[in-house]
Design an enzyme around this catalytic site. Structure first.
Site, PDB file in Angstrom:
ATOM      1  N   CYS A  96     -44.432 -65.977  26.781  1.00  0.00           N
ATOM      2  CA  CYS A  96     -44.380 -64.650  26.008  1.00  0.00           C
ATOM      3  C   CYS A  96     -44.945 -64.866  24.973  1.00  0.00           C
ATOM      4  O   CYS A  96     -45.513 -66.019  24.124  1.00  0.00           O
ATOM      5  CB  CYS A  96     -42.828 -64.806  25.654  1.00  0.00           C
ATOM      6  SG  CYS A  96     -42.303 -65.584  23.976  1.00  0.00           S
ATOM      7  N   GLU A  97     -45.318 -63.768  24.330  1.00  0.00           N
ATOM      8  CA  GLU A  97     -46.487 -63.573  23.258  1.00  0.00           C
ATOM      9  C   GLU A  97     -45.661 -63.821  21.825  1.00  0.00           C
ATOM     10  O   GLU A  97     -46.367 -63.984  20.859  1.00  0.00           O
ATOM     11  CB  GLU A  97     -47.260 -62.427  23.176  1.00  0.00           C
ATOM     12  CG  GLU A  97     -46.380 -61.045  22.826  1.00  0.00           C
ATOM     13  CD  GLU A  97     -47.337 -59.718  22.977  1.00  0.00           C
ATOM     14  OE1 GLU A  97     -48.294 -59.684  23.545  1.00  0.00           O
ATOM     15  OE2 GLU A  97     -46.686 -58.788  22.253  1.00  0.00           O
ATOM     16  N   HIS A  98     -44.471 -63.786  21.894  1.00  0.00           N
ATOM     17  CA  HIS A  98     -43.941 -63.980  20.403  1.00  0.00           C
ATOM     18  C   HIS A  98     -43.754 -65.440  20.126  1.00  0.00           C
ATOM     19  O   HIS A  98     -43.625 -65.997  18.975  1.00  0.00           O
ATOM     20  CB  HIS A  98     -42.348 -63.310  20.508  1.00  0.00           C
ATOM     21  CG  HIS A  98     -42.417 -61.765  20.854  1.00  0.00           C
ATOM     22  ND1 HIS A  98     -41.735 -61.035  21.374  1.00  0.00           N
ATOM     23  CD2 HIS A  98     -43.458 -60.888  20.141  1.00  0.00           C
ATOM     24  CE1 HIS A  98     -41.910 -60.020  21.292  1.00  0.00           C
ATOM     25  NE2 HIS A  98     -43.194 -59.508  20.485  1.00  0.00           N
ATOM     26  N   HIS A  99     -43.482 -66.472  21.108  1.00  0.00           N
ATOM     27  CA  HIS A  99     -43.293 -67.825  21.033  1.00  0.00           C
ATOM     28  C   HIS A  99     -44.086 -68.721  21.691  1.00  0.00           C
ATOM     29  O   HIS A  99     -44.086 -69.901  21.555  1.00  0.00           O
ATOM     30  CB  HIS A  99     -41.515 -68.024  21.359  1.00  0.00           C
ATOM     31  CG  HIS A  99     -40.757 -67.270  20.866  1.00  0.00           C
ATOM     32  ND1 HIS A  99     -40.125 -66.145  21.132  1.00  0.00           N
ATOM     33  CD2 HIS A  99     -40.041 -67.295  19.431  1.00  0.00           C
ATOM     34  CE1 HIS A  99     -39.201 -65.487  20.513  1.00  0.00           C
ATOM     35  NE2 HIS A  99     -39.199 -66.435  19.404  1.00  0.00           N
ATOM     36  N   GLN A 112     -42.639 -59.166  29.268  1.00  0.00           N
ATOM     37  CA  GLN A 112     -42.240 -59.079  30.626  1.00  0.00           C
ATOM     38  C   GLN A 112     -42.570 -57.563  30.906  1.00  0.00           C
ATOM     39  O   GLN A 112     -43.085 -57.218  32.003  1.00  0.00           O
ATOM     40  CB  GLN A 112     -40.550 -59.192  30.635  1.00  0.00           C
ATOM     41  CG  GLN A 112     -40.311 -59.217  32.141  1.00  0.00           C
ATOM     42  CD  GLN A 112     -38.825 -59.713  32.507  1.00  0.00           C
ATOM     43  OE1 GLN A 112     -38.401 -60.514  31.896  1.00  0.00           O
ATOM     44  NE2 GLN A 112     -37.953 -58.955  33.100  1.00  0.00           N
ATOM     45  N   HIS A 119     -36.291 -66.209  29.975  1.00  0.00           N
ATOM     46  CA  HIS A 119     -37.021 -66.540  28.808  1.00  0.00           C
ATOM     47  C   HIS A 119     -36.709 -68.026  28.192  1.00  0.00           C
ATOM     48  O   HIS A 119     -35.617 -67.846  27.730  1.00  0.00           O
ATOM     49  CB  HIS A 119     -37.232 -65.552  28.028  1.00  0.00           C
ATOM     50  CG  HIS A 119     -37.782 -64.134  28.633  1.00  0.00           C
ATOM     51  ND1 HIS A 119     -38.410 -63.249  27.882  1.00  0.00           N
ATOM     52  CD2 HIS A 119     -37.355 -63.513  29.683  1.00  0.00           C
ATOM     53  CE1 HIS A 119     -38.864 -62.368  28.817  1.00  0.00           C
ATOM     54  NE2 HIS A 119     -38.176 -62.446  29.856  1.00  0.00           N
ATOM     55  N   CYS A 165     -37.543 -69.099  25.352  1.00  0.00           N
ATOM     56  CA  CYS A 165     -37.373 -68.659  24.085  1.00  0.00           C
ATOM     57  C   CYS A 165     -35.846 -68.034  23.913  1.00  0.00           C
ATOM     58  O   CYS A 165     -35.392 -68.105  22.741  1.00  0.00           O
ATOM     59  CB  CYS A 165     -38.380 -67.553  23.504  1.00  0.00           C
ATOM     60  SG  CYS A 165     -38.622 -66.306  24.117  1.00  0.00           S
TER      61      CYS A 165
HETATM   62 ZN   LIG Z   1     -40.427 -65.182  23.216  1.00  0.00          ZN
END
Ligand SMILES: [Zn+2]
Length: 189
Positions: free
Chosen positions: A84-87, A126, A154, A156
């Site tokens: 995931c690009e956030h974490h 996703q 996920h 995260c």
């Molecule tokens: Zn994430």
């Protein structure tokens, strides 16, 4: 191209920032290993959707006398991994289902799995994986009737923060007839 030397340096910096010693036995090759792993798991970052379409774009003429407008091609349960690009956290237990209605040209079934794999090897969301796969399938087959559903866990979500271990996320990218005809959506169940 992915700069593995720079990744090594930055991972070393993270180890120091965590208060550990990057020279100790267990860690001394870690920056190199992580860089090598990133090179592999982020391979798709080297290519645009268009380039992926060219890479796996071999199609076959259907050769039917009468092309049946209600013939659907569905490939289900394609295993993929992404981050995931956030974490930069792993999305796992991820399965993609891809469906399209051919317009005279069909793509090799193994190529569909290869496309899913390559698109997922990026820093992703996703729902974006679904739309990227649909873009590539659409470009290769010339069909606007494309659908991609994805289910995943996920890390995260499951391993930090709210720690909901069994939460699975479901996303659907429905285009053309898949959007308007609920009967076609049953193929993706
Ligand atoms: Zn994430």
């Amino acid at each position: 191209m992915i700069d593995t030397k720079a990744i090594e340096e930055h991972i070393r910096g993270i180890l120091i920032a965590l208060g550990d010693d990057p020279e100790r036995e267990g860690l001394k090759d870690t920056p190199k290993r992580v860089a090598k792993m990133y090179e592999e798991v982020f391979e798709g970052m080297n290519y645009s959707n268009h380039e992926i379409a060219e890479m796996f774009g071999k199609t076959f003429e259907e050769g039917f006398e009468n092309i049946d407008p209600d013939r659907v091609v569905v490939v289900k349960d394609i295993d993929i991994f992404s981050y995931c690009e956030h974490h930069i956290a792993l999305m796992y237990d991820m399965k993609a289902n891809v469906a399209y209605i051919p317009k005279g040209r069909v793509i090799g079934l193994s190529k569909i799995a290869r496309i899913c794999d390559m698109v997922a090897k990026r820093l992703q969301l996703q729902e974006k994986i679904g739309s990227d796969i649909a873009d590539v399938i659409s470009e290769i087959t010339g069909s606007d009737d494309v659908a991609v559903t994805i289910e995943a866990c996920h890390s995260c979500v499951s391993a930090r923060g709210i720690k909901k271990e069994n939460v699975r996320t479901f996303t659907a990218e429905l285009r053309g007839r898949f959007k308007n005809e609920p009967a076609l959506q049953l193929y993706l169940k």
